[in-house]
Design a protein around this motif. Structure first.
Motif, PDB file in Angstrom:
ATOM      1  N   VAL A 125       0.831  -1.260  -0.103  1.00 27.02           N
ATOM      2  CA  VAL A 125      -0.010  -0.189   0.024  1.00 27.02           C
ATOM      3  C   VAL A 125       0.929   1.353  -0.027  1.00 27.02           C
ATOM      4  CG1 VAL A 125      -1.686   1.373   1.258  1.00 27.02           C
ATOM      5  CG2 VAL A 125      -1.859  -1.066   1.421  1.00 27.02           C
ATOM      6  N   ALA A 126       0.491   2.178  -0.877  1.00 23.62           N
ATOM      7  CA  ALA A 126       1.047   3.517  -1.030  1.00 23.62           C
ATOM      8  C   ALA A 126       0.316   4.473  -0.377  1.00 23.62           C
ATOM      9  CB  ALA A 126       1.772   3.830  -2.586  1.00 23.62           C
ATOM     10  N   ILE A 127       1.089   5.224   0.699  1.00 29.05           N
ATOM     11  CA  ILE A 127       0.013   6.355   1.184  1.00 29.05           C
ATOM     12  C   ILE A 127       0.721   7.734   0.955  1.00 29.05           C
ATOM     13  CG2 ILE A 127      -0.690   7.373   3.403  1.00 29.05           C
ATOM     14  CD1 ILE A 127      -0.982   4.567   4.280  1.00 29.05           C
ATOM     15  N   ILE A 128      -0.054   8.887   0.328  1.00 25.27           N
ATOM     16  CA  ILE A 128       0.307   9.882  -0.082  1.00 25.27           C
ATOM     17  C   ILE A 128       0.138  10.990   0.980  1.00 25.27           C
ATOM     18  CG2 ILE A 128       0.681  11.754  -2.114  1.00 25.27           C
ATOM     19  CD1 ILE A 128       1.151   8.823  -3.080  1.00 25.27           C
ATOM     20  N   GLY A 129       1.225  11.368   1.609  1.00 23.82           N
ATOM     21  CA  GLY A 129       1.210  12.366   2.768  1.00 23.82           C
ATOM     22  C   GLY A 129       1.307  11.639   4.091  1.00 23.82           C
ATOM     23  N   ALA A 130       2.161  12.280   4.837  1.00 19.34           N
ATOM     24  CA  ALA A 130       2.635  11.717   6.175  1.00 19.34           C
ATOM     25  C   ALA A 130       1.964  12.710   7.184  1.00 19.34           C
ATOM     26  CB  ALA A 130       4.110  11.534   6.353  1.00 19.34           C
ATOM     27  N   GLY A 131       0.980  13.197   6.954  1.00 21.11           N
ATOM     28  CA  GLY A 131      -0.050  13.765   7.880  1.00 21.11           C
ATOM     29  C   GLY A 131      -0.731  13.018   8.817  1.00 21.11           C
ATOM     30  N   PRO A 132      -1.522  13.520   9.924  1.00 21.80           N
ATOM     31  CA  PRO A 132      -2.176  12.793  10.691  1.00 21.80           C
ATOM     32  C   PRO A 132      -3.012  11.779   9.989  1.00 21.80           C
ATOM     33  CG  PRO A 132      -2.493  15.018  11.125  1.00 21.80           C
ATOM     34  CD  PRO A 132      -1.718  14.987   9.907  1.00 21.80           C
ATOM     35  N   ALA A 133      -3.835  11.958   9.052  1.00 22.61           N
ATOM     36  CA  ALA A 133      -4.671  11.033   8.112  1.00 22.61           C
ATOM     37  C   ALA A 133      -3.775   9.786   7.720  1.00 22.61           C
ATOM     38  CB  ALA A 133      -5.358  11.700   7.318  1.00 22.61           C
ATOM     39  N   GLY A 134      -2.567  10.261   6.895  1.00 24.65           N
ATOM     40  CA  GLY A 134      -1.720   9.298   6.184  1.00 24.65           C
ATOM     41  C   GLY A 134      -0.999   8.349   7.484  1.00 24.65           C
ATOM     42  N   LEU A 135      -0.479   8.962   8.241  1.00 23.15           N
ATOM     43  CA  LEU A 135       0.196   8.145   9.354  1.00 23.15           C
ATOM     44  C   LEU A 135      -0.757   7.263  10.034  1.00 23.15           C
ATOM     45  CD1 LEU A 135       2.716  10.743  10.984  1.00 23.15           C
ATOM     46  CD2 LEU A 135       2.922   8.946   9.171  1.00 23.15           C
ATOM     47  N   THR A 136      -2.100   7.667  10.464  1.00 25.67           N
ATOM     48  CA  THR A 136      -3.076   6.717  11.029  1.00 25.67           C
ATOM     49  C   THR A 136      -3.495   5.624  10.155  1.00 25.67           C
ATOM     50  OG1 THR A 136      -4.019   8.554  12.042  1.00 25.67           O
ATOM     51  CG2 THR A 136      -5.195   6.763  12.182  1.00 25.67           C
ATOM     52  N   CYS A 137      -3.597   5.835   8.844  1.00 27.96           N
ATOM     53  CA  CYS A 137      -3.831   4.985   7.631  1.00 27.96           C
ATOM     54  C   CYS A 137      -2.740   3.877   7.787  1.00 27.96           C
ATOM     55  CB  CYS A 137      -4.144   5.311   6.468  1.00 27.96           C
ATOM     56  SG  CYS A 137      -5.465   6.063   6.386  1.00 27.96           S
ATOM     57  N   ALA A 138      -1.242   4.482   7.834  1.00 32.56           N
ATOM     58  CA  ALA A 138      -0.110   3.562   7.655  1.00 32.56           C
ATOM     59  C   ALA A 138      -0.039   2.684   8.985  1.00 32.56           C
ATOM     60  CB  ALA A 138       1.086   4.379   7.495  1.00 32.56           C
ATOM     61  N   TYR A 139      -0.452   3.357  10.061  1.00 30.04           N
ATOM     62  CA  TYR A 139      -0.336   2.667  11.429  1.00 30.04           C
ATOM     63  C   TYR A 139      -1.131   1.271  11.445  1.00 30.04           C
ATOM     64  CZ  TYR A 139      -0.311   1.908  16.594  1.00 30.04           C
ATOM     65  OH  TYR A 139      -0.589   1.582  17.754  1.00 30.04           O
ATOM     66  N   TYR A 140      -2.534   1.488  10.999  1.00 32.76           N
ATOM     67  CA  TYR A 140      -3.472   0.506  11.309  1.00 32.76           C
ATOM     68  C   TYR A 140      -3.226  -0.538  10.169  1.00 32.76           C
ATOM     69  CZ  TYR A 140      -5.291   3.063  15.090  1.00 32.76           C
ATOM     70  OH  TYR A 140      -5.590   3.502  16.330  1.00 32.76           O
ATOM     71  N   LEU A 141      -2.766  -0.196   9.033  1.00 30.96           N
ATOM     72  CA  LEU A 141      -2.573  -1.132   7.874  1.00 30.96           C
ATOM     73  C   LEU A 141      -1.457  -2.050   8.156  1.00 30.96           C
ATOM     74  CD1 LEU A 141      -3.448   1.243   4.868  1.00 30.96           C
ATOM     75  CD2 LEU A 141      -4.535  -0.768   5.448  1.00 30.96           C
ATOM     76  N   ALA A 142      -0.259  -1.345   8.702  1.00 34.17           N
ATOM     77  CA  ALA A 142       0.804  -1.971   9.131  1.00 34.17           C
ATOM     78  C   ALA A 142       0.497  -3.228  10.025  1.00 34.17           C
ATOM     79  CB  ALA A 142       1.904  -1.101   9.553  1.00 34.17           C
ATOM     80  N   ILE A 143      -0.263  -2.748  11.147  1.00 31.31           N
ATOM     81  CA  ILE A 143      -0.719  -3.793  12.074  1.00 31.31           C
ATOM     82  C   ILE A 143      -1.756  -4.878  11.491  1.00 31.31           C
ATOM     83  CG2 ILE A 143      -2.279  -4.133  14.091  1.00 31.31           C
ATOM     84  CD1 ILE A 143      -1.544  -1.351  14.877  1.00 31.31           C
ATOM     85  N   GLU A 144      -2.390  -4.609  10.446  1.00 33.47           N
ATOM     86  CA  GLU A 144      -2.912  -5.730   9.936  1.00 33.47           C
ATOM     87  C   GLU A 144      -2.020  -6.658   8.911  1.00 33.47           C
ATOM     88  OE1 GLU A 144      -6.158  -6.747  10.403  1.00 33.47           O
ATOM     89  OE2 GLU A 144      -5.973  -5.222  11.768  1.00 33.47           O
ATOM     90  N   GLY A 145      -0.792  -6.126   8.749  1.00 32.31           N
ATOM     91  CA  GLY A 145       0.230  -6.992   8.124  1.00 32.31           C
ATOM     92  C   GLY A 145       0.290  -6.453   6.587  1.00 32.31           C
ATOM     93  N   TYR A 146      -0.086  -5.380   6.418  1.00 32.23           N
ATOM     94  CA  TYR A 146       0.165  -4.819   4.720  1.00 32.23           C
ATOM     95  C   TYR A 146       1.617  -4.236   4.827  1.00 32.23           C
ATOM     96  CZ  TYR A 146      -4.825  -5.432   3.863  1.00 32.23           C
ATOM     97  OH  TYR A 146      -6.144  -6.043   3.623  1.00 32.23           O
ATOM     98  N   GLN A 147       1.909  -4.287   3.669  1.00 31.75           N
ATOM     99  CA  GLN A 147       3.400  -3.493   3.474  1.00 31.75           C
ATOM    100  C   GLN A 147       3.167  -2.103   3.032  1.00 31.75           C
ATOM    101  OE1 GLN A 147       6.232  -6.350   0.958  1.00 31.75           O
ATOM    102  NE2 GLN A 147       4.590  -7.654   1.371  1.00 31.75           N
ATOM    103  N   VAL A 148       3.562  -1.284   3.785  1.00 30.64           N
ATOM    104  CA  VAL A 148       3.141  -0.011   3.688  1.00 30.64           C
ATOM    105  C   VAL A 148       4.335   0.971   3.392  1.00 30.64           C
ATOM    106  CG1 VAL A 148       1.862   2.315   4.693  1.00 30.64           C
ATOM    107  CG2 VAL A 148       1.131  -0.256   5.387  1.00 30.64           C
ATOM    108  N   THR A 149       4.060   1.878   2.369  1.00 34.07           N
ATOM    109  CA  THR A 149       5.123   2.765   2.338  1.00 34.07           C
ATOM    110  C   THR A 149       4.670   4.158   2.243  1.00 34.07           C
ATOM    111  OG1 THR A 149       6.480   1.359   0.794  1.00 34.07           O
ATOM    112  CG2 THR A 149       7.133   3.811   0.667  1.00 34.07           C
ATOM    113  N   VAL A 150       4.961   5.215   2.922  1.00 31.97           N
ATOM    114  CA  VAL A 150       4.506   6.514   3.032  1.00 31.97           C
ATOM    115  C   VAL A 150       5.436   7.583   2.286  1.00 31.97           C
ATOM    116  CG1 VAL A 150       3.542   8.396   4.638  1.00 31.97           C
ATOM    117  CG2 VAL A 150       3.478   5.977   5.447  1.00 31.97           C
ATOM    118  N   TYR A 151       4.489   8.381   1.712  1.00 32.52           N
ATOM    119  CA  TYR A 151       5.394   9.070   0.549  1.00 32.52           C
ATOM    120  C   TYR A 151       4.996  10.617   1.141  1.00 32.52           C
ATOM    121  CZ  TYR A 151       6.422   5.459  -2.536  1.00 32.52           C
ATOM    122  OH  TYR A 151       6.579   4.316  -3.163  1.00 32.52           O
ATOM    123  N   GLU A 152       5.994  11.549   1.194  1.00 33.16           N
ATOM    124  CA  GLU A 152       5.617  12.897   1.833  1.00 33.16           C
ATOM    125  C   GLU A 152       6.757  13.948   1.129  1.00 33.16           C
ATOM    126  OE1 GLU A 152       3.900  14.413   4.291  1.00 33.16           O
ATOM    127  OE2 GLU A 152       4.949  15.903   3.509  1.00 33.16           O
TER     128      GLU A 152
END
Ligand code: SF4
Ligand code: SF4
Length: 231
Positions: free
Chosen positions: A191-218
């Motif tokens: 999963v690619a997440i665009i933006g490391a603001g509160p919403a992006g980091l929240t998505c990244a946090y919970y997706l990573a817990i679920e086991g997805y491979q997450v990359t955040v772009y900022e």
């Protein structure tokens, strides 16, 4: 003791035992009764509960035991007495607390404060982070609608909910091993997440817990978006 009779009744093929319930209305006549029964939720699967009682050992919520006329204390998760039928625990719960309902993240306020009260700070933080990954930031900038509706205010004063989770976060950050949630087994999806603001980091946090491979772009050189550069 009514237990032996209850066992007999429970085994009777023509009798259905409806426990944890109240009779609301009874109309009709012998042979043609209509009963309106309100069945309270048990919150525990009777089929899966083995009645081991481990839940009651770790339950942080103490309540007056109505079964003993309030003279003793029971846990919010309870079994009325050892031989109760069915042989399963239930949770005493009166809907959702106003603090939780008014929190935009729906944080389990009652739960994390009960754990703090028992000195279980790490468990309290883990519970908070199940719903909200930023207890420290919101412990400083949230407009805390939860405190505006806190019913404790009717007794003496509102609980300092915001400062309590701020305390948890600060304590954790100063500890030698800050809390890291357990991740589930890694999944193949990326999963690619665009933006490391509160919403992006929240998505990244919970997706990573679920086991997805997450990359955040900022685009900025720092993480946090508004948290870092706006407030
Ligand atoms: S102060 Fe904390 S618990 Fe209260 S509304 Fe804000 S985030 Fe939710
Ligand atoms: S006393 Fe206040 S903080 Fe505690 S559950 Fe009630 S509303 Fe929530």
């Amino acid at each position: 003791m009514i237990s032996p009779k209850l066992v007999e009744v429970g085994r009777h093929l023509n009798i259905e035992l409806i426990t944890n319930s109240e009779l609301q209305q009874l109309t009709g006549e012998p042979g043609h009764f209509t009963a309106h029964v309100r069945e309270n939720p048990r919150y525990i699967d009777v089929v899966k509960c083995t009645s081991c009682g481990e839940c009651a050992q770790v339950c942080p919520v103490d309540l007056k035991d109505g079964y003993n006329e309030g003279l003793s204390i029971k846990k919010a998760v309870f079994k009325q007495y050892a031989q109760a039928i069915p042989g399963a625990f239930a949770i005493n719960k009166r809907g959702t607390a106003p603090c939780r309902s008014s929190c935009p993240a729906h944080v389990s306020v009652q739960g994390f404060i009960a754990l703090i009260q028992q000195g279980k700070y790490r468990e309290a933080l883990a519970l908070f982070k199940q719903d909200h990954p930023f207890p420290g930031v919101c412990g400083r900038v949230c407009h805390h609608p939860c405190e505006g509706v806190c019913t404790r205010n009717q007794v003496d004063d509102t609980l300092s909910i915001q400062y309590l989770h701020r305390f948890l976060a600060d304590r954790d950050l100063e500890s030698e091993q800050p809390y890291l949630p357990e991740k589930k087994a890694e999944r193949p999806e990326k999963v690619a997440i665009i933006g490391a603001g509160p919403a992006g980091l929240t998505c990244a946090y919970y997706l990573a817990i679920e086991g997805y491979q997450v990359t955040v772009y900022e685009k900025l050189p720092v993480l946090g978006g508004m948290l870092t550069v706006g407030i």
